[in-house]
Scaffold this motif. Sequence first.
Motif, PDB file in Angstrom:
ATOM      1  N   TYR A  86       0.850  -1.188   0.000  1.00  0.00           N
ATOM      2  CA  TYR A  86       0.000   0.000   0.000  1.00  0.00           C
ATOM      3  C   TYR A  86       0.885   1.236   0.000  1.00  0.00           C
ATOM      4  CZ  TYR A  86      -3.086   3.650   1.868  1.00  0.00           C
ATOM      5  OH  TYR A  86      -3.768   4.807   2.069  1.00  0.00           O
ATOM      6  N   ASP A  87       0.764   2.049  -1.022  1.00  0.00           N
ATOM      7  CA  ASP A  87       1.557   3.261  -1.162  1.00  0.00           C
ATOM      8  C   ASP A  87       0.838   4.413  -0.464  1.00  0.00           C
ATOM      9  OD1 ASP A  87       3.264   5.270  -1.865  1.00  0.00           O
ATOM     10  OD2 ASP A  87       2.894   5.161  -4.023  1.00  0.00           O
ATOM     11  N   ALA A  88       0.968   4.476   0.861  1.00  0.00           N
ATOM     12  CA  ALA A  88       0.278   5.512   1.632  1.00  0.00           C
ATOM     13  C   ALA A  88       0.803   6.904   1.299  1.00  0.00           C
ATOM     14  CB  ALA A  88       0.442   5.235   3.126  1.00  0.00           C
ATOM     15  N   ILE A  89       2.121   7.025   1.127  1.00  0.00           N
ATOM     16  CA  ILE A  89       2.706   8.326   0.822  1.00  0.00           C
ATOM     17  C   ILE A  89       2.263   8.796  -0.555  1.00  0.00           C
ATOM     18  CG2 ILE A  89       4.859   9.616   0.578  1.00  0.00           C
ATOM     19  CD1 ILE A  89       4.176   8.680   3.429  1.00  0.00           C
ATOM     20  N   GLY A  90       2.196   7.867  -1.509  1.00  0.00           N
ATOM     21  CA  GLY A  90       1.736   8.235  -2.840  1.00  0.00           C
ATOM     22  C   GLY A  90       0.306   8.724  -2.829  1.00  0.00           C
ATOM     23  N   ARG A  91      -0.529   8.099  -2.005  1.00  0.00           N
ATOM     24  CA  ARG A  91      -1.917   8.551  -1.919  1.00  0.00           C
ATOM     25  C   ARG A  91      -2.005   9.931  -1.279  1.00  0.00           C
ATOM     26  NH1 ARG A  91      -6.727   7.043   1.828  1.00  0.00           N
ATOM     27  NH2 ARG A  91      -8.504   7.577   0.495  1.00  0.00           N
ATOM     28  N   ALA A  92      -1.175  10.153  -0.256  1.00  0.00           N
ATOM     29  CA  ALA A  92      -1.151  11.469   0.371  1.00  0.00           C
ATOM     30  C   ALA A  92      -0.727  12.542  -0.635  1.00  0.00           C
ATOM     31  CB  ALA A  92      -0.191  11.453   1.569  1.00  0.00           C
ATOM     32  N   GLN A  93       0.279  12.247  -1.421  1.00  0.00           N
ATOM     33  CA  GLN A  93       0.749  13.184  -2.436  1.00  0.00           C
ATOM     34  C   GLN A  93      -0.353  13.477  -3.447  1.00  0.00           C
ATOM     35  OE1 GLN A  93       4.387  14.402  -3.230  1.00  0.00           O
ATOM     36  NE2 GLN A  93       2.831  15.809  -4.024  1.00  0.00           N
ATOM     37  N   ALA A  94      -1.025  12.418  -3.925  1.00  0.00           N
ATOM     38  CA  ALA A  94      -2.075  12.603  -4.921  1.00  0.00           C
ATOM     39  C   ALA A  94      -3.232  13.428  -4.367  1.00  0.00           C
ATOM     40  CB  ALA A  94      -2.575  11.248  -5.403  1.00  0.00           C
ATOM     41  N   ALA A  95      -3.601  13.179  -3.100  1.00  0.00           N
ATOM     42  CA  ALA A  95      -4.704  13.923  -2.503  1.00  0.00           C
ATOM     43  C   ALA A  95      -4.364  15.393  -2.360  1.00  0.00           C
ATOM     44  CB  ALA A  95      -5.044  13.323  -1.140  1.00  0.00           C
ATOM     45  N   LEU A  96      -3.154  15.683  -1.917  1.00  0.00           N
ATOM     46  CA  LEU A  96      -2.759  17.078  -1.752  1.00  0.00           C
ATOM     47  C   LEU A  96      -2.605  17.778  -3.096  1.00  0.00           C
ATOM     48  CD1 LEU A  96      -0.201  16.653   1.152  1.00  0.00           C
ATOM     49  CD2 LEU A  96      -2.414  17.778   1.280  1.00  0.00           C
ATOM     50  N   ASN A  97      -2.069  17.081  -4.083  1.00  0.00           N
ATOM     51  CA  ASN A  97      -1.902  17.673  -5.396  1.00  0.00           C
ATOM     52  C   ASN A  97      -3.237  18.004  -6.045  1.00  0.00           C
ATOM     53  OD1 ASN A  97       0.831  17.447  -5.149  1.00  0.00           O
ATOM     54  ND2 ASN A  97       1.053  15.708  -6.548  1.00  0.00           N
ATOM     55  N   SER A  98      -4.257  17.218  -5.745  1.00  0.00           N
ATOM     56  CA  SER A  98      -5.562  17.463  -6.341  1.00  0.00           C
ATOM     57  C   SER A  98      -6.234  18.690  -5.767  1.00  0.00           C
ATOM     58  CB  SER A  98      -6.454  16.233  -6.141  1.00  0.00           C
ATOM     59  OG  SER A  98      -6.761  16.070  -4.763  1.00  0.00           O
ATOM     60  N   ARG A  99      -5.739  19.203  -4.641  1.00  0.00           N
ATOM     61  CA  ARG A  99      -6.394  20.331  -3.988  1.00  0.00           C
ATOM     62  C   ARG A  99      -5.491  21.543  -3.826  1.00  0.00           C
ATOM     63  NH1 ARG A  99     -11.237  19.243  -1.647  1.00  0.00           N
ATOM     64  NH2 ARG A  99     -11.909  17.074  -1.715  1.00  0.00           N
ATOM     65  N   ALA A 100      -4.325  21.481  -4.393  1.00  0.00           N
ATOM     66  CA  ALA A 100      -3.411  22.610  -4.233  1.00  0.00           C
ATOM     67  C   ALA A 100      -2.824  22.997  -5.576  1.00  0.00           C
ATOM     68  CB  ALA A 100      -2.293  22.240  -3.254  1.00  0.00           C
ATOM     69  N   ASN A 101      -2.525  24.247  -5.711  1.00  0.00           N
ATOM     70  CA  ASN A 101      -1.827  24.737  -6.889  1.00  0.00           C
ATOM     71  C   ASN A 101      -0.346  24.521  -6.643  1.00  0.00           C
ATOM     72  OD1 ASN A 101      -0.530  26.214  -8.879  1.00  0.00           O
ATOM     73  ND2 ASN A 101      -2.033  27.880  -8.851  1.00  0.00           N
ATOM     74  N   LEU A 102       0.215  23.465  -7.286  1.00  0.00           N
ATOM     75  CA  LEU A 102       1.588  23.104  -6.984  1.00  0.00           C
ATOM     76  C   LEU A 102       2.563  24.211  -7.330  1.00  0.00           C
ATOM     77  CD1 LEU A 102       1.674  19.371  -8.094  1.00  0.00           C
ATOM     78  CD2 LEU A 102       1.420  20.320  -5.818  1.00  0.00           C
ATOM     79  N   ALA A 103       2.217  25.001  -8.319  1.00  0.00           N
ATOM     80  CA  ALA A 103       3.144  26.072  -8.699  1.00  0.00           C
ATOM     81  C   ALA A 103       3.331  27.074  -7.578  1.00  0.00           C
ATOM     82  CB  ALA A 103       2.653  26.775  -9.952  1.00  0.00           C
ATOM     83  N   GLY A 104       2.273  27.314  -6.805  1.00  0.00           N
ATOM     84  CA  GLY A 104       2.373  28.311  -5.752  1.00  0.00           C
ATOM     85  C   GLY A 104       2.502  27.738  -4.367  1.00  0.00           C
ATOM     86  N   HIS A 105       2.180  26.460  -4.236  1.00  0.00           N
ATOM     87  CA  HIS A 105       2.162  25.880  -2.900  1.00  0.00           C
ATOM     88  C   HIS A 105       2.990  24.605  -2.810  1.00  0.00           C
ATOM     89  CE1 HIS A 105      -1.055  28.679  -1.960  1.00  0.00           C
ATOM     90  NE2 HIS A 105      -1.679  28.272  -3.064  1.00  0.00           N
ATOM     91  N   GLY A 106       4.011  24.464  -3.687  1.00  0.00           N
ATOM     92  CA  GLY A 106       4.837  23.250  -3.663  1.00  0.00           C
ATOM     93  C   GLY A 106       5.448  23.005  -2.312  1.00  0.00           C
ATOM     94  N   GLY A 107       5.963  24.097  -1.672  1.00  0.00           N
ATOM     95  CA  GLY A 107       6.588  23.939  -0.361  1.00  0.00           C
ATOM     96  C   GLY A 107       5.584  23.489   0.675  1.00  0.00           C
ATOM     97  N   THR A 108       4.351  24.039   0.589  1.00  0.00           N
ATOM     98  CA  THR A 108       3.314  23.664   1.549  1.00  0.00           C
ATOM     99  C   THR A 108       2.952  22.193   1.398  1.00  0.00           C
ATOM    100  OG1 THR A 108       2.420  25.904   1.482  1.00  0.00           O
ATOM    101  CG2 THR A 108       0.971  24.160   2.316  1.00  0.00           C
ATOM    102  N   VAL A 109       2.868  21.723   0.139  1.00  0.00           N
ATOM    103  CA  VAL A 109       2.542  20.318  -0.103  1.00  0.00           C
ATOM    104  C   VAL A 109       3.598  19.410   0.506  1.00  0.00           C
ATOM    105  CG1 VAL A 109       2.308  18.564  -1.889  1.00  0.00           C
ATOM    106  CG2 VAL A 109       1.202  20.771  -2.177  1.00  0.00           C
ATOM    107  N   ALA A 110       4.880  19.730   0.239  1.00  0.00           N
ATOM    108  CA  ALA A 110       5.966  18.892   0.757  1.00  0.00           C
ATOM    109  C   ALA A 110       5.958  18.865   2.279  1.00  0.00           C
ATOM    110  CB  ALA A 110       7.300  19.405   0.237  1.00  0.00           C
ATOM    111  N   LYS A 111       5.736  20.048   2.900  1.00  0.00           N
ATOM    112  CA  LYS A 111       5.713  20.099   4.357  1.00  0.00           C
ATOM    113  C   LYS A 111       4.538  19.305   4.915  1.00  0.00           C
ATOM    114  CE  LYS A 111       8.018  24.598   4.679  1.00  0.00           C
ATOM    115  NZ  LYS A 111       7.860  26.021   5.038  1.00  0.00           N
ATOM    116  N   SER A 112       3.402  19.364   4.216  1.00  0.00           N
ATOM    117  CA  SER A 112       2.225  18.636   4.694  1.00  0.00           C
ATOM    118  C   SER A 112       2.461  17.131   4.656  1.00  0.00           C
ATOM    119  CB  SER A 112       1.002  18.991   3.835  1.00  0.00           C
ATOM    120  OG  SER A 112       0.709  20.372   3.936  1.00  0.00           O
TER     121      SER A 112
END
Length: 360
Positions: free
Chosen positions: A117-143
């Motif tokens: 089970y790729d839990a980290i991959g799912r977390a990444q996909a969920a956050l990417n679907s709700r964030a603008n990676l161009a402006g919030h890449g650092g926030t996504v990584a920290k989350s």
Amino acid sequence: MFEGTGVPLDPADRDARWPEAPPWRRFLGVPSEGDPPDDEAEATRRLGLAAATLLERSDIGLVNAAMHLRRPLLITGKPGSGKSSLAYLIARELGLGRVLKWPVTSRTTLRDGVYEYDAIGRAQAALNSRANLAGHGGTVAKSIARMRVDSRQSGRESEMRPDPGGPPISDFIRLGPLGTAMVARRLPRVLLVDELDKGDFDLPNDLLNVFEDGSVVIPELVRLRAASESVTVLTDDPGHTAVVDSGVIRCAEFPIVIVTSNGEREFSPAFLRRCVRLAVREPAGDRLNALVRAHFASAENFADLVRRFEEQRDLGDELAADQLLNAVHLAKAGALDDPQAVDDLLGAVWQSLSPGARPR
């Protein structure tokens, strides 16, 4: 059923002769449609183009006994004696598709064989679907990092749920070889559990419930809100999927399980009584010639090399059959044509596998 020739049976004849399971080894899985994928290229690599077996007639009887009883076949023998090749021989002869291989190491757990089970991959996909990676890449990584720390501290990393509305958990689950072997089908899959004696002390006993119940559980899917929910997940067969009902996989036909061991440890009585045991002897004489013919189409041209190999073993060197094949390949390429170099080259290729043996 199994004759040890490696020659594929006619499917209609095979189906007509397929033995009925004992009442205590019948399981409740509903067979899925379609046949498993084939992998003749891997079978040919393992077995050669021609049909050959390193088994004695009594050994073939034990293979059939394991199939009739729906029990794992525990094969012991020296390295290179053809233990793992038997799985490919059975799959080819009975037309059971690609062999599911589960290599065991000291770090292997039961879950490794059932699913990942790729839990980290799912977390990444969920956050990417709700964030603008161009402006919030650092926030996504920290989350993601914060979620990883929080989940490890709670000891429940596999239960990370970044967002109830995120991607379905089934997209990040992939069945392992054991889990795929348990998927319900009309005919069993062949599962090779390779070198179980190298695993953790508890692993053989962890397998007991699987062998008895003919089912495996995926906790992450059991916890889905809909108790009877069916989901589709990837399997160990590349590009193939399977449907899992309520987080439980139940076989219809118990897989043909080939468990190999080099004899590096003893197994518990509870494990042994659930297996049919087969001790494979080192191939010699006609069986060695058959092995050479399977891979090189002819054994006559290498009869002297086969004889020399057997003489070397008779002197006390522990040699594996694949070491003979290495020498035959070199001879076929002309590398052994020089009489002055042949002894040194064979000495390097035929290093004894005995513990404490000195390099030549």
